[in-house]
Design a protein around this motif. Sequence first.
Motif, mmCIF file in Angstrom:
data_model
loop_
_atom_site.group_PDB
_atom_site.id
_atom_site.type_symbol
_atom_site.label_atom_id
_atom_site.label_comp_id
_atom_site.label_asym_id
_atom_site.label_seq_id
_atom_site.Cartn_x
_atom_site.Cartn_y
_atom_site.Cartn_z
ATOM 1 N N ALA A 43 -29.680 -10.107 28.588
ATOM 2 C CA ALA A 43 -30.458 -10.769 27.592
ATOM 3 C C ALA A 43 -31.692 -11.482 28.629
ATOM 4 N N TYR A 44 -33.165 -11.209 28.271
ATOM 5 C CA TYR A 44 -34.151 -11.979 28.772
ATOM 6 C C TYR A 44 -34.966 -12.439 27.821
ATOM 7 N N GLY A 45 -35.135 -13.761 27.976
ATOM 8 C CA GLY A 45 -35.959 -14.348 26.897
ATOM 9 C C GLY A 45 -37.407 -14.453 26.945
ATOM 10 N N GLY A 46 -38.137 -15.156 26.464
ATOM 11 C CA GLY A 46 -39.779 -15.175 26.405
ATOM 12 C C GLY A 46 -40.270 -16.456 27.572
ATOM 13 N N ILE A 47 -41.353 -17.292 26.997
ATOM 14 C CA ILE A 47 -42.096 -17.892 27.853
ATOM 15 C C ILE A 47 -41.118 -19.119 28.720
ATOM 16 N N ASP A 48 -39.875 -19.590 28.059
ATOM 17 C CA ASP A 48 -39.148 -20.445 28.483
ATOM 18 C C ASP A 48 -37.988 -19.850 29.311
ATOM 19 N N ALA A 50 -37.304 -18.372 32.815
ATOM 20 C CA ALA A 50 -38.039 -17.910 34.194
ATOM 21 C C ALA A 50 -37.894 -16.767 34.736
ATOM 22 N N ALA A 51 -36.696 -16.288 34.146
ATOM 23 C CA ALA A 51 -36.326 -14.964 35.038
ATOM 24 C C ALA A 51 -36.912 -13.697 34.279
ATOM 25 N N SER A 52 -37.383 -13.784 32.953
ATOM 26 C CA SER A 52 -37.885 -12.732 32.252
ATOM 27 C C SER A 52 -39.389 -12.306 32.666
ATOM 28 N N HIS A 53 -39.733 -11.256 32.281
ATOM 29 C CA HIS A 53 -40.997 -10.526 32.600
ATOM 30 C C HIS A 53 -42.154 -11.343 31.533
ATOM 31 N N ALA A 54 -41.234 -11.826 30.371
ATOM 32 C CA ALA A 54 -42.442 -12.392 29.554
ATOM 33 C C ALA A 54 -42.535 -14.035 29.908
ATOM 34 N N HIS A 55 -42.044 -14.268 30.822
ATOM 35 C CA HIS A 55 -42.357 -15.764 31.199
ATOM 36 C C HIS A 55 -43.721 -16.186 31.198
ATOM 37 N N ALA A 96 -36.133 -9.475 25.307
ATOM 38 C CA ALA A 96 -35.686 -7.961 25.331
ATOM 39 C C ALA A 96 -34.206 -7.964 26.106
ATOM 40 N N VAL A 97 -33.603 -6.688 25.890
ATOM 41 C CA VAL A 97 -32.382 -6.694 26.359
ATOM 42 C C VAL A 97 -32.287 -5.319 27.341
ATOM 43 N N LYS A 165 -28.173 -19.150 33.358
ATOM 44 C CA LYS A 165 -28.071 -18.788 32.204
ATOM 45 C C LYS A 165 -26.899 -17.560 31.999
ATOM 46 N N MET A 166 -25.905 -17.790 31.211
ATOM 47 C CA MET A 166 -24.606 -16.575 30.964
ATOM 48 C C MET A 166 -25.234 -15.803 29.757
ATOM 49 N N TRP A 167 -26.216 -14.936 30.254
ATOM 50 C CA TRP A 167 -26.830 -14.082 29.334
ATOM 51 C C TRP A 167 -26.313 -12.629 29.668
ATOM 52 N N ARG A 168 -25.360 -12.406 30.524
ATOM 53 C CA ARG A 168 -24.984 -10.983 30.798
ATOM 54 C C ARG A 168 -23.791 -10.654 29.971
#
Length: 176
Positions: A43-48, A50-55, A96-97, A165-168
Motif C-alpha cells: 500500500a502507498y498513501g498520499g501526501i503523508d 514519504a515513500a509514495s509517489h503521491a508524497h 495506490a496499491v 510502515k507495515m503496509w506489505r
Amino acid sequence: MKMLPQDFFCRSVTTLAEELLGKVLIYEQGDQRKQAIITETEAYGGIDDAASHAHKGKTPRNWPMYEQGGYSYVYLIYGMHHCFNISAGDKGEGGAVLIRAVTTLPDEHVLTGPGRVGKFFGFTRAQSGYKITEQKSYIWVEDWGYTLENVQQTTRVGITKATDKMWRYLGTIARR
DNA sequence: TCGTCGATCATCT
DNA sequence: GATGATCGACGAG
C-alpha cells in the motif's frame, strides 16, 4: 466470475491491499488474454507517506493515484521496470496499491517482484490512467473465489523512506 | 550462498 | 543534474 465494482476500490489503501490478495488480474490485448492471481501487494498513501509517489502532490505522472479507486497507475522505475498499481480511496486522497507478485493462470507460474509482473503482462506507461472498473476496459480484476493462507503483514521492500510502515501483504494460495 | 554493483530513463529539482 | 516502490549478473568466500 465477476468484475470487481467501483466500490471495492474506494476504500483505504491498506484495506484494498489486503483485499486484493487472491483476486485475479486480467489483461486483454487484441487476441491475447493474460490473467494471474495476486499474491503480494503493497500500500502507498498520499501526501503523508514519504515513500509514495503521491508524497509531493499531484503531478502529470502520478495523477491516477489521486483519482478515485479503480484506476491503473503504471510507471517506469530504474529505467527498465514497469510497475503496476491500482488507485485506492476517494478522489483527491492520493493512494495506490502496488502489485508485487502474482501466480499466472492456468500454468501457475510464480512471478515475484513488480518488475517481473509488469513484464509478464507487458504493461507500459500507455496502460496508466485506465479506469479498470468499466465494462469496456482491457484491464480488470475478478474474484474467482481463491483465498490465501498464511497471510503476513510486513514492512515494505525496496524503499528508503517511511520504512517502518507495515503496509506489505503476502500469502500463499490455499484453495479455489 | 550471499553481497555488491551496473543498467538505463522518465520525472522532478 | 540526481535519483529511484528493481532485477540480474558476477565475484568472493
